[in-house]
Scaffold this motif. Structure first.
Motif, PDB file in Angstrom:
ATOM      1  N   GLU A  23      60.489  59.962  23.545  1.00 14.76           N
ATOM      2  CA  GLU A  23      60.823  59.147  24.422  1.00 14.76           C
ATOM      3  C   GLU A  23      60.621  57.658  24.850  1.00 14.76           C
ATOM      4  O   GLU A  23      60.967  56.632  24.907  1.00 14.76           O
ATOM      5  CB  GLU A  23      61.242  59.752  25.815  1.00 14.76           C
ATOM      6  CG  GLU A  23      62.071  60.926  25.746  1.00 14.76           C
ATOM      7  CD  GLU A  23      61.848  61.843  27.067  1.00 14.76           C
ATOM      8  OE1 GLU A  23      61.460  61.194  28.127  1.00 14.76           O
ATOM      9  OE2 GLU A  23      62.304  63.034  27.015  1.00 14.76           O
ATOM     10  N   TRP A  31      67.768  61.379  24.583  1.00 10.66           N
ATOM     11  CA  TRP A  31      67.059  62.457  24.286  1.00 10.66           C
ATOM     12  C   TRP A  31      67.478  63.664  25.227  1.00 10.66           C
ATOM     13  O   TRP A  31      66.825  64.604  25.217  1.00 10.66           O
ATOM     14  CB  TRP A  31      65.477  62.342  24.371  1.00 10.66           C
ATOM     15  CG  TRP A  31      65.041  61.146  23.551  1.00 10.66           C
ATOM     16  CD1 TRP A  31      64.613  60.056  23.551  1.00 10.66           C
ATOM     17  CD2 TRP A  31      64.723  61.327  22.158  1.00 10.66           C
ATOM     18  NE1 TRP A  31      64.261  59.420  22.465  1.00 10.66           N
ATOM     19  CE2 TRP A  31      64.457  60.257  21.418  1.00 10.66           C
ATOM     20  CE3 TRP A  31      65.078  62.688  21.043  1.00 10.66           C
ATOM     21  CZ2 TRP A  31      63.915  59.997  20.162  1.00 10.66           C
ATOM     22  CZ3 TRP A  31      64.893  62.532  19.628  1.00 10.66           C
ATOM     23  CH2 TRP A  31      64.257  61.271  19.195  1.00 10.66           C
ATOM     24  N   HIS A 137      66.674  66.215  29.750  1.00 12.50           N
ATOM     25  CA  HIS A 137      65.721  65.581  28.713  1.00 12.50           C
ATOM     26  C   HIS A 137      65.165  66.529  27.958  1.00 12.50           C
ATOM     27  O   HIS A 137      64.751  67.501  28.641  1.00 12.50           O
ATOM     28  CB  HIS A 137      64.844  64.694  29.350  1.00 12.50           C
ATOM     29  CG  HIS A 137      65.032  63.134  29.785  1.00 12.50           C
ATOM     30  ND1 HIS A 137      65.452  62.438  28.922  1.00 12.50           N
ATOM     31  CD2 HIS A 137      65.377  62.864  31.336  1.00 12.50           C
ATOM     32  CE1 HIS A 137      65.767  61.197  29.350  1.00 12.50           C
ATOM     33  NE2 HIS A 137      65.740  61.306  30.647  1.00 12.50           N
TER      34      HIS A 137
END
Length: 438
Positions: A23, A31, A137
C-alpha cells in the motif's frame, strides 16, 4: 456514534506487513476486498443501521483499532478516535434505473482518512430489497476472517469449513521444515522464472479505467458437489474447471487471446487456536488453468470429453495441496516465513507476468438476517490486482454456489463471464452424469 474501544493489542503478521508495504509503495493501487449480501425486506435507516453495526463491534474488537509503529514493528492498537459514522455509509439509488450507479459507488468509494474498512447500505432501487457491501484493506483481513465478519454482522449460520490439521509433535519438525522449504523453493523459483521469461499477460489487450464492476451468477451448490464427488474431487475443483471453460468461451467471443492462464489461489493457513476475526493467515499459490488443454485420445471425440479433461487437470494439481503434509507445510510457511521473503514472494505472484487472475472461494453460512429481513444471496469481492484480467470469487451460501467477477470497466464483454461459467458448470454436470443403460 462513538464506540468504546477495548484495550487489546494485536501484532501485525508478516503477510499483513507485506500488504502494508505494498500500500505504501503503490498508493495508486486498490488493495481492498470484501463482499456483498443481498437482502429481502425493507431497508433500515442509516441511523438504525449504524446503531446495529455499533452493537456488533463488541464481538469484533479488532475493528476499532488502528495500525501504529514502523511497518516491521507495527501493531494494531485501540483507536481512541474511532466512530461508526466514519465507517458506515449509504449509497442511495433513485429508483430501479439507478441500481448500478448506487452499487458502483459502494464498490469504488474511497475510505475516509484513517479508515481501513467500510460498510455501505445500498438501497432505493426497490421497496423490499437492499444490499450490504462490506470492504476492507487486505492488510487487515483475508477471506476466512472476512467470512467470520459476515457471520457476526448477518447471522451466525455455519462456521467456516476450513480443514483443521491434527496437532503435530516435535518429532515431525524436521520433516515439516523440509516440506515447507521445498514448497517455498518450488513456488518461489517458479515465480522468479516467470518474471524472467514471461511477457505481459493478456490483460494488456485492454485499457484499464480504474473503475470496478461486479458481475454475478449462481448454480445449485449440489451441482458443484455432485460433479466433484463423481470424479473424486471437490466442489472447488469443479468451479476451477468451469472457470477454465468459461475463459475459453470468453476468449473466443471477446477476441482476447489466452494462450496460457495462471490463477492465484489463496489457501487458508490458520492454526487450530488462531482467531478468524482479523489479520492475514493465508498463502497464495499460482496454478495453471487448463483453458486450452491438450487434445484427447486419438480417434476420440475431444469436444465431448473436454470438460472432464479440464476437471482432471485441475484435480491433478489440487490433489497434493489437499493432503495434510502439504497443508501443514503451507501453515508452517505462513507462520514462520520472515518479512522480506514474504513480501518478495507476494510481489512476484501478484505480478501479471506470473498470474493473470485471482480466484478465491469461501463457505459463508447456511442463512443470514438483519432484523426481520433475510439474506437471499452473497458474493465475494476479491482483489483486482494491477494487470490482471479480473478477480473471481465463489461463495457458498445456503443451497447456492454464487460466483462473482470483479472486473475493470474496460474489460471487453465482462458481462458474459457469469453466464459462461454457469454454462460450463452445466457441461461438466452433463459429462459427469452416469451413463444410463437400457
Amino acid at each position: 456514534m462513538t464506540v468504546s474501544v477495548q484495550s487489546a493489542h494485536h501484532r501485525t503478521h508478516s503477510v499483513d506487513r507485506a500488504f502494508l508495504n505494498l500500500e505504501r509503495t503503490h498508493p495508486d493501487v486498490r488493495w481492498d476486498a470484501g463482499g456483498v449480501a443481498y437482502l429481502s425486506g425493507p431497508p433500515p435507516s442509516l441511523a438504525d443501521f449504524r446503531t446495529y453495526v455499533g452493537m456488533c463491534l463488541a464481538r469484533l474488537p479488532m475493528f476499532t483499532t488502528r495500525v501504529d509503529g514502523e511497518t516491521r514493528r507495527s501493531r494494531w492498537r485501540p483507536d481512541a478516535d474511532f466512530t461508526v459514522e466514519r465507517h458506515v455509509h449509504e449509497a442511495v439509488a433513485d429508483g430501479p434505473a439507478e441500481w448500478e450507479s448506487a452499487m458502483d459507488m459502494a464498490l469504488n468509494a474511497p475510505f475516509p482518512p484513517g479508515a481501513r474498512w467500510g460498510i455501505w447500505l445500498v438501497h432505493g432501487y426497490a421497496p423490499d430489497e437492499y444490499a450490504v457491501c462490506y470492504r476492507f484493506h487486505h492488510a487487515c483481513q483475508d477471506g476466512s476472517a472476512a467470512a467470520q465478519t459476515f457471520r457476526v454482522l448477518l447471522g451466525e449460520g455455519e462456521p467456516s469449513a476450513r480443514p483443521v490439521l491434527r496437532a503435530g509433535g516435535r518429532v515431525d519438525l524436521p520433516r515439516r521444515a523440509g516440506l515447507a522449504l521445498g514448497l517455498a523453493a518450488k513456488f518461489g523459483f517458479a515465480a522468479l522464472a516467470a518474471l524472467a521469461t514471461r511477457s505481459r499477460g493478456p490483460a494488456a489487450s485492454f485499457v484499464p479505467t480504474g473503475d470496478r464492476r461486479l458481475w454475478r451468477g449462481r448454480v445449485p451448490l449440489d451441482s458443484l458437489r455432485r460433479i466433484g464427488t463423481v470424479q473424486g474431487g471437490s466442489a472447488h475443483d469443479a468451479h476451477l474447471a468451469a472457470l477454465a471453460g468459461a475463459l475459453s468461451a470468453w476468449s473466443a467471443q471477446s477476441g482476447v487471446s489466452l494462450p496460457r492462464i495462471s490463477a492465484l489461489v489463496p489457501v487458508d493457513a490458520r492454526r487450530r487456536d488462531e482467531e478468524q476475526t482479523w489479520g492475514n493467515r493465508c498463502f497464495a499459490l499460482p496454478m495453471e488453468l487448463p483453458v486450452n488443454p491438450a487434445p484427447g485420445r486419438p480417434g476420440g471425440s475431444s469436444d465431448d470429453d473436454l470438460p472432464l479433461r479440464r476437471l482432471g487437470r485441475v484435480m491433478a494439481t489440487t490433489a497434493r495441496l489437499r493432503s495434510e503434509p502439504w497443508r501443514q507445510a503451507i501453515q508452517d510457511l505462513v507462520r514462520f516465513m520472515p518479512d522480506r521473503p514474504t513480501e518478495w514472494y507476494m510481489r512476484g505472484v501478484f505480478s501479471p507476468r506470473v498470474t493473470d487472475i485471482l480466484a478465491t472461494s469461501m463457505p459463508l453460512a447456511n442463512e443470514g438476517s438483519l432484523g426481520a429481513t433475510q439474506v437471499t444471496g452473497t458474493v465475494l469481492l476479491p482483489l483486482l490486482l494491477p494487470g490482471h484480467l479480473f478477480g473471481v470469487g465463489l461463495s457458498f451460501f445456503g443451497t447456492w454456489a454464487e460466483v462473482s467477477f470483479v472486473t475493470d470497466r474496460g474489460l471487453p464483454l465482462a458481462e458474459l463471464l457469469p453466464s459462461l461459467w454457469e454454462q460450463a458448470v452445466g457441461e461438466l454436470e452433463e459429462a459427469s452424469a452416469p451413463v444410463r443403460t437400457a
